[in-house]
Write a protein that holds these residues in place. Structure first.
Motif, PDB file in Angstrom:
ATOM      1  N   UNK A 143     -58.120  66.550 -16.121  1.00  0.00           N
ATOM      2  CA  UNK A 143     -57.467  66.084 -15.032  1.00  0.00           C
ATOM      3  C   UNK A 143     -58.404  65.849 -13.972  1.00  0.00           C
ATOM      4  N   UNK A 144     -58.770  67.037 -13.520  1.00  0.00           N
ATOM      5  CA  UNK A 144     -59.268  67.066 -12.152  1.00  0.00           C
ATOM      6  C   UNK A 144     -60.977  66.431 -11.925  1.00  0.00           C
ATOM      7  N   UNK A 145     -61.587  66.560 -12.927  1.00  0.00           N
ATOM      8  CA  UNK A 145     -62.952  66.049 -13.113  1.00  0.00           C
ATOM      9  C   UNK A 145     -62.857  64.504 -13.420  1.00  0.00           C
ATOM     10  N   UNK A 146     -61.927  64.093 -14.133  1.00  0.00           N
ATOM     11  CA  UNK A 146     -61.681  62.798 -14.236  1.00  0.00           C
ATOM     12  C   UNK A 146     -61.116  62.108 -12.909  1.00  0.00           C
ATOM     13  N   UNK A 147     -60.283  62.535 -12.251  1.00  0.00           N
ATOM     14  CA  UNK A 147     -60.054  62.310 -10.787  1.00  0.00           C
ATOM     15  C   UNK A 147     -61.145  62.054  -9.995  1.00  0.00           C
TER      16      UNK A 147
ATOM     17  N   UNK B  87     -64.278  61.608 -10.769  1.00  0.00           N
ATOM     18  CA  UNK B  87     -64.981  60.562 -11.159  1.00  0.00           C
ATOM     19  C   UNK B  87     -64.431  59.209 -10.735  1.00  0.00           C
ATOM     20  N   UNK B  88     -63.111  58.944 -10.983  1.00  0.00           N
ATOM     21  CA  UNK B  88     -62.430  57.605 -10.556  1.00  0.00           C
ATOM     22  C   UNK B  88     -62.321  57.348  -8.968  1.00  0.00           C
ATOM     23  N   UNK B  89     -62.291  58.507  -8.330  1.00  0.00           N
ATOM     24  CA  UNK B  89     -62.328  58.067  -7.034  1.00  0.00           C
ATOM     25  C   UNK B  89     -63.929  57.821  -6.462  1.00  0.00           C
ATOM     26  N   UNK B  90     -64.746  58.363  -7.121  1.00  0.00           N
ATOM     27  CA  UNK B  90     -66.138  58.233  -6.922  1.00  0.00           C
ATOM     28  C   UNK B  90     -66.320  56.589  -7.087  1.00  0.00           C
TER      29      UNK B  90
END
Length: 243
Positions: A15-19, A21-24
């Protein structure tokens, strides 16, 4: 006996690492359009920051008509194998670990965590699981017409996270708590910190909190009896903050 893998655990882990990456990715691309040619194996973004992805992977599509997700490797349209091989690797993991959502060719929305009603929500858990299992963290989904959403994993050497800084880590923790459907906050925070290289450690034998940190910051995340985050305190190069 090793603990059995479950899809909810995998979603917390991703969840958090994916978030982050998507913000970046959103910040990197800015205003943009996307174009894909599956037969020519070409995926590109146009707009503020044009980008042609060196590699991309077709995961699958979520359609409102049948209210189901179909993995790319199972699509009767017969896409090139190199585009669906990553999804096939996820399928093999699902078969080995008896996770039908990852192994079955077609997955009804109703069987997914939270029983999502809309296509853009239904593709989320399976995309997240694929990211975690493959270590490829940038995804993109777009409108394929008729309300169907198609999901990809994309790769390019310019798409990589910068070194972690306090403000971004705090943002990810706070937005993750408020905006994501997490089954176990403690698991999500610990796995994020481990994958992000933030050296997580439990503060006591009861695991009531986790410390994590980078080059110039340290955070302590505390949890209640239900493993929900109850507070975040940090030191930023001599200063302190509370979230």
């Amino acid at each position: 006996m090793s603990k059995k893998h479950t899809l909810p655990d995998m979603l917390d882990d991703a969840a958090l690492l994916s978030l982050e990456h998507q913000i970046h990715l959103e910040e990197f691309l800015g205003e943009h359009n996307w174009h894909v040619d599956l037969q020519a194996a070409r995926f590109e973004f146009t707009g503020e920051r044009p980008l042609i992805c060196e590699r991309f992977h077709l995961l699958g599509s979520a359609a409102p008509g049948p209210r189901s997700w179909m993995w790319g490797w199972a699509n009767p349209s017969g896409f090139p194998e190199e585009l669906t091989a990553l999804g096939a690797a996820v399928r093999d993991f699902g078969r080995d670990n008896e996770i039908p959502e990852l192994a079955d060719p077609e997955v009804p929305f109703a069987t997914l965590p939270g029983s999502p009603e809309e296509a853009h929500l239904a593709l989320h858990p399976l995309t997240e699981a694929a990211k975690l299992l493959t270590g490829r963290w940038f995804s993109y989904n777009g409108d394929a017409g008729g309300g169907t959403r198609v999901a990809f994993i994309i790769e390019h050497p310019d798409l990589r996270l910068p070194a972690p800084v306090s403000t971004r880590v705090m943002r990810i923790l706070q937005e993750g708590i408020s905006g994501l459907r997490l089954f176990d906050h403690k698991r999500a925070v610990y796995t994020y910190a481990r994958l992000r290289g933030l050296s997580p450690r439990f503060v006591d034998a009861e695991r009531s909190g986790i410390t994590l940190g980078g080059a110039d910051f340290t955070f302590e995340v505390s949890f209640d009896e239900h493993n929900r985050i109850s507070g975040i305190e940090g030191n930023l190069s001599g200063a302190s903050t509370t979230g």
